[in-house]
Write a protein that holds these residues in place. Structure first.
Motif, PDB file in Angstrom:
ATOM      1  N   PRO A  74     -13.606 -10.360 -20.931  1.00 13.07           N
ATOM      2  CA  PRO A  74     -14.687 -10.701 -21.864  1.00 13.07           C
ATOM      3  C   PRO A  74     -14.274 -11.818 -22.818  1.00 13.07           C
ATOM      4  N   GLY A  75     -15.222 -12.727 -23.099  1.00 13.28           N
ATOM      5  CA  GLY A  75     -14.981 -13.808 -24.047  1.00 13.28           C
ATOM      6  C   GLY A  75     -14.321 -15.030 -23.461  1.00 13.28           C
ATOM      7  N   VAL A  76     -13.877 -14.937 -22.201  1.00 11.03           N
ATOM      8  CA  VAL A  76     -13.229 -16.076 -21.550  1.00 11.03           C
ATOM      9  C   VAL A  76     -14.208 -16.678 -20.548  1.00 11.03           C
ATOM     10  N   ALA A  77     -14.432 -17.959 -20.629  1.00 15.03           N
ATOM     11  CA  ALA A  77     -15.340 -18.649 -19.708  1.00 15.03           C
ATOM     12  C   ALA A  77     -14.571 -19.690 -18.919  1.00 15.03           C
ATOM     13  N   ALA A  78     -15.017 -19.955 -17.720  1.00 12.36           N
ATOM     14  CA  ALA A  78     -14.443 -21.011 -16.885  1.00 12.36           C
ATOM     15  C   ALA A  78     -15.370 -22.209 -16.894  1.00 12.36           C
ATOM     16  N   VAL A  79     -14.772 -23.379 -16.958  1.00 12.52           N
ATOM     17  CA  VAL A  79     -15.514 -24.623 -16.780  1.00 12.52           C
ATOM     18  C   VAL A  79     -14.965 -25.321 -15.550  1.00 12.52           C
ATOM     19  N   SER A  80     -15.833 -25.608 -14.611  1.00 15.20           N
ATOM     20  CA  SER A  80     -15.464 -26.382 -13.427  1.00 15.20           C
ATOM     21  C   SER A  80     -15.874 -27.827 -13.653  1.00 15.20           C
ATOM     22  N   LEU A  81     -14.944 -28.723 -13.424  1.00  8.73           N
ATOM     23  CA  LEU A  81     -15.213 -30.153 -13.546  1.00  8.73           C
ATOM     24  C   LEU A  81     -14.830 -30.830 -12.236  1.00  8.73           C
ATOM     25  N   GLY A  82     -15.709 -30.715 -11.278  1.00  7.44           N
ATOM     26  CA  GLY A  82     -15.501 -31.384 -10.007  1.00  7.44           C
ATOM     27  C   GLY A  82     -16.532 -32.481  -9.841  1.00  7.44           C
ATOM     28  N   THR A  83     -17.109 -32.596  -8.640  1.00  8.32           N
ATOM     29  CA  THR A  83     -18.218 -33.526  -8.439  1.00  8.32           C
ATOM     30  C   THR A  83     -19.360 -33.174  -9.389  1.00  8.32           C
ATOM     31  N   SER A  84     -19.652 -31.881  -9.465  1.00  2.00           N
ATOM     32  CA  SER A  84     -20.598 -31.357 -10.454  1.00  2.00           C
ATOM     33  C   SER A  84     -19.807 -30.526 -11.452  1.00  2.00           C
ATOM     34  N   GLY A  85     -20.497 -29.798 -12.312  1.00  4.05           N
ATOM     35  CA  GLY A  85     -19.801 -28.994 -13.311  1.00  4.05           C
ATOM     36  C   GLY A  85     -20.537 -27.699 -13.553  1.00  4.05           C
ATOM     37  N   ALA A  86     -19.863 -26.755 -14.208  1.00  5.38           N
ATOM     38  CA  ALA A  86     -20.498 -25.482 -14.533  1.00  5.38           C
ATOM     39  C   ALA A  86     -19.689 -24.780 -15.604  1.00  5.38           C
ATOM     40  N   LEU A  87     -20.359 -23.910 -16.335  1.00  5.21           N
ATOM     41  CA  LEU A  87     -19.728 -23.020 -17.300  1.00  5.21           C
ATOM     42  C   LEU A  87     -20.192 -21.616 -16.984  1.00  5.21           C
ATOM     43  N   ARG A  88     -19.216 -20.683 -16.800  1.00  6.33           N
ATOM     44  CA  ARG A  88     -19.549 -19.338 -16.334  1.00  6.33           C
ATOM     45  C   ARG A  88     -18.646 -18.308 -17.006  1.00  6.33           C
ATOM     46  N   THR A  89     -19.160 -17.096 -17.154  1.00  3.26           N
ATOM     47  CA  THR A  89     -18.352 -15.969 -17.601  1.00  3.26           C
ATOM     48  C   THR A  89     -18.718 -14.751 -16.770  1.00  3.26           C
ATOM     49  N   VAL A  90     -17.810 -13.763 -16.720  1.00  2.07           N
ATOM     50  CA  VAL A  90     -17.979 -12.598 -15.850  1.00  2.07           C
ATOM     51  C   VAL A  90     -18.541 -11.415 -16.634  1.00  2.07           C
ATOM     52  N   VAL A  91     -19.509 -10.717 -16.037  1.00  4.81           N
ATOM     53  CA  VAL A  91     -20.085  -9.495 -16.607  1.00  4.81           C
ATOM     54  C   VAL A  91     -20.009  -8.406 -15.544  1.00  4.81           C
ATOM     55  N   ASP A  92     -20.321  -7.169 -15.938  1.00  8.47           N
ATOM     56  CA  ASP A  92     -20.119  -6.054 -15.009  1.00  8.47           C
ATOM     57  C   ASP A  92     -21.388  -5.591 -14.298  1.00  8.47           C
ATOM     58  N   ARG A  93     -22.498  -6.287 -14.497  1.00 10.48           N
ATOM     59  CA  ARG A  93     -23.730  -5.911 -13.794  1.00 10.48           C
ATOM     60  C   ARG A  93     -24.655  -7.137 -13.737  1.00 10.48           C
ATOM     61  N   PRO A  94     -25.607  -7.141 -12.809  1.00  6.53           N
ATOM     62  CA  PRO A  94     -26.553  -8.263 -12.757  1.00  6.53           C
ATOM     63  C   PRO A  94     -27.306  -8.392 -14.076  1.00  6.53           C
ATOM     64  N   THR A  95     -27.294  -9.589 -14.633  1.00 12.60           N
ATOM     65  CA  THR A  95     -27.877  -9.828 -15.951  1.00 12.60           C
ATOM     66  C   THR A  95     -28.601 -11.161 -15.947  1.00 12.60           C
ATOM     67  N   ASN A  96     -29.770 -11.201 -16.572  1.00 10.04           N
ATOM     68  CA  ASN A  96     -30.486 -12.466 -16.742  1.00 10.04           C
ATOM     69  C   ASN A  96     -30.875 -12.633 -18.197  1.00 10.04           C
ATOM     70  N   ASP A  97     -30.755 -13.850 -18.706  1.00  9.71           N
ATOM     71  CA  ASP A  97     -31.129 -14.075 -20.101  1.00  9.71           C
ATOM     72  C   ASP A  97     -32.650 -14.155 -20.227  1.00  9.71           C
ATOM     73  N   THR A  98     -33.135 -13.841 -21.402  1.00  4.74           N
ATOM     74  CA  THR A  98     -34.580 -13.735 -21.611  1.00  4.74           C
ATOM     75  C   THR A  98     -35.294 -15.072 -21.510  1.00  4.74           C
ATOM     76  N   ALA A  99     -34.592 -16.160 -21.763  1.00  7.69           N
ATOM     77  CA  ALA A  99     -35.231 -17.479 -21.746  1.00  7.69           C
ATOM     78  C   ALA A  99     -35.124 -18.174 -20.391  1.00  7.69           C
ATOM     79  N   GLY A 100     -34.457 -17.563 -19.430  1.00 10.21           N
ATOM     80  CA  GLY A 100     -34.354 -18.158 -18.098  1.00 10.21           C
ATOM     81  C   GLY A 100     -33.462 -19.377 -18.027  1.00 10.21           C
ATOM     82  N   ARG A 101     -32.457 -19.454 -18.897  1.00 11.08           N
ATOM     83  CA  ARG A 101     -31.590 -20.634 -18.912  1.00 11.08           C
ATOM     84  C   ARG A 101     -30.330 -20.464 -18.082  1.00 11.08           C
ATOM     85  N   LEU A 102     -29.963 -19.219 -17.766  1.00 14.90           N
ATOM     86  CA  LEU A 102     -28.691 -18.951 -17.106  1.00 14.90           C
ATOM     87  C   LEU A 102     -28.916 -18.303 -15.742  1.00 14.90           C
TER      88      LEU A 102
END
Length: 521
Positions: A253-281
């Motif tokens: 918890p609290g640690v995120a990965a950033v991938s910087l390849g051809t494209s990029g992403a920022l991600r963190t791990v949770v223990d169940r399927p989760t979606n944010d209320t605003a549909g951004r993630l």
């Protein structure tokens, strides 16, 4: 040493790594291929090059393992998400791979959004409705060539393609890749009825979904060519993004990965399927009980490569005759590092391949704003790097809005080798950034998942203790404050020019046959 080989099929290269249970890398290889751009907004790959690259990467790494005296106990697969390829019943491709960067289905995505179906689809499938997704790509096929859509025996992606090439079991896909199609209900764990209907396909045209730890046989000819034992298991593996988190130890918890390849992403791990209320993630699977939430950006290292191709004609440093593209990119970044943060008032919207998170709007295009006569190549390059990192910061802001606090970043990917990239990223996120001391975090993640599948690594969080970190960069307070003031301007500018670039797109001529471009090599 007993080792696992990880094969990571990416957008412009397939990487092969071998790693022991301790996470120690024992071998590494890379096989490159071009991304074809046959028209505005299109981005395709030759599937034959992808399968050949996977076999070559496996063979090369296995040969190095044999030279070192290591024993290969499994092979594990990673693949990039959101690709679509027509296939026959045996898993052979019937056309090009349409990649995540392909935006031809923008109109179809817009119509799904306008109809009010997008938010509920994302809540069930974990995948935003966007031209990147196979859902909208299939809808495009249905409108432009319905006969081919219905008549094609199978529709799959990169993982199905590589599994068919390396295994004797065609047309299978893992839970992780399935969760990124926009067609799979991540809660009920089945293909989603409404999404399949919108896509215009039948369930039997889609692959069987397996756990990411599932074991398959290697094809005898592939095992023989690589010099591997005939009973060496093939672990079906996961998607590249979730595996990158595992490979850099960004699972607690609290640690995120950033991938910087051809494209990029920022991600963190949770223990169940989760979606944010605003549909951004997004929400994609790593295993059946570990899930990754985050946001991907279409443009990262590809922006600097484009800048090198566009702004560096005739650019040569003394004594650098014959330097390759990576060396040229590094030289330009070194030059750009001498420009102060903020690029002297130059703002870049780096949407050369459109954009995804956090808005998931089709039709976004790149721009420079505030351009003045005194701005030169170093400013243009630095502003591009800052634009990518600001986009990742907007994704981080979406985490915070959902009460998901991030305190540490672990970075991976080719661009993470650059001090400029890392310092700008730390400033834009206003967080410390540790660069994983492994050259290929995604490939290592595939290896660690295989050790988990073999029962040798029961606790995936142990990966955080196995993966060494290299340099640790703290944000410069003044740069972080400046980027914080600039970030609202990025968001305002990106959305303000959307109508303009939409009109410009309509004026862009279609390329003549035979004039398609290749990006990367």
């Amino acid at each position: 040493m007993d080792v696992v080989i990880g094969i990571d099929t990416g957008t412009t290269a397939t990487k092969g790594v071998a790693a022991g249970l301790s996470g120690e890398l024992r071998a590494l290889t890379s096989v490159h291929y071009p991304l074809s751009v046959p028209g505005p907004g299109r981005a395709e790959l030759d599937p034959r090059q992808l399968t050949a690259a996977a076999v070559k990467a496996l063979t090369d790494v296995a040969s190095e393992c044999a030279r070192r005296g290591d024993r290969v106990v499994a092979v594990s697969l990673s693949a990039f998400l959101h690709a679509l390829v027509p296939m026959d019943d045996d898993g052979r491709p019937l056309g090009p791979v349409i990649t995540w960067a392909d935006g031809r289905s923008g109109e179809q995505a817009d119509r799904i959004v306008a109809a009010g179906a997008a938010r509920e689809l994302q809540a069930r499938t974990g995948t935003p409705v966007h031209p990147m997704s196979p859902l909208t790509k299939l809808a495009w096929w249905g409108e432009t060539d319905p006969g081919t859509l219905r008549g094609t025996p199978r529709w799959g992606g990169v993982k199905e393609l590589i599994v068919a090439a390396l295994s004797g079991s065609p047309f299978l896909v893992d839970l992780s890749v399935a969760s990124g199609t926009g067609l799979y209900d991540i809660h009920s764990r089945q293909w989603d009825d409404e999404a399949v209907k919108i896509a215009g396909v039948r369930r039997e045209q889609l692959a069987e979904v397996l756990p990411t730890t599932a074991r398959l046989p290697l094809r005898p000819d592939v095992a023989s060519a690589a010099g591997l034992a005939a009973d060496t298991p093939l672990i079906i593996g996961a998607a590249d993004g979730p595996l990158a988190n595992l490979g850099v130890g960004a699972t607690p918890p609290g640690v995120a990965a950033v991938s910087l390849g051809t494209s990029g992403a920022l991600r963190t791990v949770v223990d169940r399927p989760t979606n944010d209320t605003a549909g951004r993630l997004f929400c994609y699977a790593l295993t059946e009980d570990r899930w990754v939430i985050g946001g991907a950006v279409n443009n990262a290292g590809s922006v600097v490569r484009w800048a090198a191709q566009s702004f560096a004609a005739g650019f040569e440093r003394p004594g650098a005759e014959g330097e390759d593209a990576d060396e040229r990119d590094a030289a330009l970044l070194e030059e750009a590092a001498r420009v102060e943060p903020g690029s002297e008032g130059l703002l870049c919207l780096p949407y050369l391949l459109g954009e995804r998170a956090p808005w998931w709007r089709s039709g976004m295009r790149g721009a420079y704003l505030g351009l003045r006569r005194e701005h030169g190549r170093p400013h243009l390059v630095r502003a591009a790097v800052e634009g990518v990192c600001q986009q990742l910061a907007l994704v981080r802001d979406s985490f915070e809005a959902e009460g998901c606090s991030i305190t540490e970043i672990r970075a991976t990917g080719g661009a993470a080798a650059s001090e400029l990239w890392v310092s700008v990223l730390a400033g834009a996120l206003d967080l410390p950034v540790s660069v994983a001391d492994v050259p290929e975090g995604t490939g290592l993640g595939a290896c660690l998942l295989a050790w988990h599948a073999l029962g040798e690594l029961p606790d995936l969080d142990r990966a955080a203790t196995l993966v060494p970190t290299g340099r640790h960069t703290r944000p410069d307070p003044s740069a972080a404050a400046l980027y914080g003031r600039l970030r609202p301007l990025v968001e305002r500018s990106a959305l303000a020019v959307l109508d303009v670039v939409t009109e410009l797109d309509k004026l862009a001529p279609e390329p003549l046959p035979g004039t398609e471009k290749a990006v990367g090599s």
